[in-house]
Design a protein around this motif. Structure first.
Motif, mmCIF file in Angstrom:
data_model
loop_
_atom_site.group_PDB
_atom_site.id
_atom_site.type_symbol
_atom_site.label_atom_id
_atom_site.label_comp_id
_atom_site.label_asym_id
_atom_site.label_seq_id
_atom_site.Cartn_x
_atom_site.Cartn_y
_atom_site.Cartn_z
ATOM 1 N N ARG A 48 0.936 -1.089 -0.214
ATOM 2 C CA ARG A 48 -0.015 -0.031 0.065
ATOM 3 C C ARG A 48 1.054 1.283 -0.035
ATOM 4 O O ARG A 48 0.604 2.146 -0.572
ATOM 5 C CB ARG A 48 -1.027 0.059 1.087
ATOM 6 N N VAL A 49 2.055 1.425 0.833
ATOM 7 C CA VAL A 49 2.713 2.403 0.781
ATOM 8 C C VAL A 49 3.695 2.469 -0.486
ATOM 9 O O VAL A 49 3.451 3.736 -1.167
ATOM 10 C CB VAL A 49 3.940 2.179 1.819
ATOM 11 N N GLU A 50 4.079 1.259 -1.031
ATOM 12 C CA GLU A 50 4.565 1.420 -2.515
ATOM 13 C C GLU A 50 3.640 2.055 -3.499
ATOM 14 O O GLU A 50 3.927 2.977 -4.670
ATOM 15 C CB GLU A 50 5.204 0.085 -3.053
ATOM 16 N N ALA A 51 2.344 1.568 -3.421
ATOM 17 C CA ALA A 51 1.304 2.130 -4.391
ATOM 18 C C ALA A 51 0.899 3.474 -4.124
ATOM 19 O O ALA A 51 0.686 4.065 -5.219
ATOM 20 C CB ALA A 51 -0.109 1.242 -3.987
ATOM 21 N N ALA A 52 1.315 4.253 -3.015
ATOM 22 C CA ALA A 52 1.332 5.591 -2.845
ATOM 23 C C ALA A 52 2.410 6.372 -3.294
ATOM 24 O O ALA A 52 2.684 7.521 -3.266
ATOM 25 C CB ALA A 52 1.080 6.245 -1.234
ATOM 26 N N GLY A 53 3.475 5.659 -4.121
ATOM 27 C CA GLY A 53 4.502 6.247 -4.542
ATOM 28 C C GLY A 53 5.997 6.300 -3.927
ATOM 29 O O GLY A 53 6.891 6.842 -4.125
ATOM 30 N N TYR A 54 6.041 5.630 -2.676
ATOM 31 C CA TYR A 54 7.178 5.219 -1.920
ATOM 32 C C TYR A 54 7.917 4.143 -2.330
ATOM 33 O O TYR A 54 7.369 3.097 -2.703
ATOM 34 C CB TYR A 54 7.005 5.407 -0.497
ATOM 35 N N ARG A 55 9.209 4.092 -2.383
ATOM 36 C CA ARG A 55 9.988 2.950 -2.231
ATOM 37 C C ARG A 55 10.602 2.395 -1.050
ATOM 38 O O ARG A 55 11.360 2.997 -0.412
ATOM 39 C CB ARG A 55 11.190 3.194 -3.215
ATOM 40 N N VAL A 56 9.839 1.439 -0.513
ATOM 41 C CA VAL A 56 10.137 0.839 0.778
ATOM 42 C C VAL A 56 11.506 0.266 0.886
ATOM 43 O O VAL A 56 12.065 -0.426 0.058
ATOM 44 C CB VAL A 56 9.102 -0.356 0.932
ATOM 45 N N ALA A 64 1.856 -1.064 17.705
ATOM 46 C CA ALA A 64 0.470 -0.860 17.282
ATOM 47 C C ALA A 64 0.620 0.196 16.037
ATOM 48 O O ALA A 64 -0.485 0.689 15.865
ATOM 49 C CB ALA A 64 -0.636 -0.493 18.333
ATOM 50 N N CYS A 65 1.790 0.405 15.524
ATOM 51 C CA CYS A 65 1.951 1.167 14.332
ATOM 52 C C CYS A 65 2.988 0.626 13.352
ATOM 53 O O CYS A 65 3.776 -0.080 13.686
ATOM 54 C CB CYS A 65 2.332 2.468 14.754
ATOM 55 N N GLY A 66 2.720 0.521 12.114
ATOM 56 C CA GLY A 66 3.465 0.110 11.022
ATOM 57 C C GLY A 66 4.594 1.304 11.047
ATOM 58 O O GLY A 66 4.312 2.486 10.803
ATOM 59 N N GLU A 67 6.029 1.029 11.019
ATOM 60 C CA GLU A 67 7.025 1.976 10.854
ATOM 61 C C GLU A 67 7.734 1.413 9.580
ATOM 62 O O GLU A 67 8.144 0.429 9.495
ATOM 63 C CB GLU A 67 7.778 1.939 12.020
ATOM 64 N N ILE A 68 7.368 2.584 8.621
ATOM 65 C CA ILE A 68 8.057 2.016 7.206
ATOM 66 C C ILE A 68 8.986 3.032 6.729
ATOM 67 O O ILE A 68 8.993 4.456 6.826
ATOM 68 C CB ILE A 68 6.881 1.981 6.295
ATOM 69 N N TYR A 69 10.210 2.692 6.683
ATOM 70 C CA TYR A 69 11.403 3.589 6.176
ATOM 71 C C TYR A 69 11.516 3.399 4.436
ATOM 72 O O TYR A 69 11.632 2.256 4.039
ATOM 73 C CB TYR A 69 12.769 3.073 6.890
ATOM 74 N N ALA A 70 11.593 4.450 4.187
ATOM 75 C CA ALA A 70 11.390 4.492 2.539
ATOM 76 C C ALA A 70 12.083 5.807 1.927
ATOM 77 O O ALA A 70 12.397 6.659 2.609
ATOM 78 C CB ALA A 70 9.809 4.315 2.158
#
Length: 93
Positions: A48-56, A64-70
């Motif tokens: 979903r984050v990649e679909a929003a235009g980020y490169r994970v 209780a939180c997704g932490e994504i470094y991108a």
């Protein structure tokens, strides 16, 4: 007296920085209160984050939180906080 003011100011600045960093790392609150059984998988959150235009680059679930470094579209590093039940980005840093 002047030396005391300088030292006190330095300690106050360091304390403020430490408190700000701790709050930012965890948002100061969870991204969701839903039970873990309702959370999406880490792979789904990444997609979903990649679909929003980020490169994970790295992803984890914490407090209780997704932490994504991108990387964003300009190649700048960002840390995204994602609601694990919806995949919605709730904050960036």
């Amino acid at each position: 007296m002047r030396k005391f003011v300088i030292v006190a100011t330095a300690f106050a600045a360091v304390g403020t920085l430490a408190a700000t960093t701790a709050q930012a790392a965890s948002l100061g609150r969870p991204c969701t209160t839903a039970p873990e059984a309702q959370w999406l998988s880490l792979d789904t959150l990444r997609a979903r984050v990649e679909a929003a235009g980020y490169r994970v680059q790295r992803a984890k679930l914490k407090a209780a939180c997704g932490e994504i470094y991108a990387l964003d579209r300009n190649g700048a590093r960002v840390e995204l906080f994602v609601d694990p039940t919806s995949g919605q980005i709730v904050a960036t840093q």
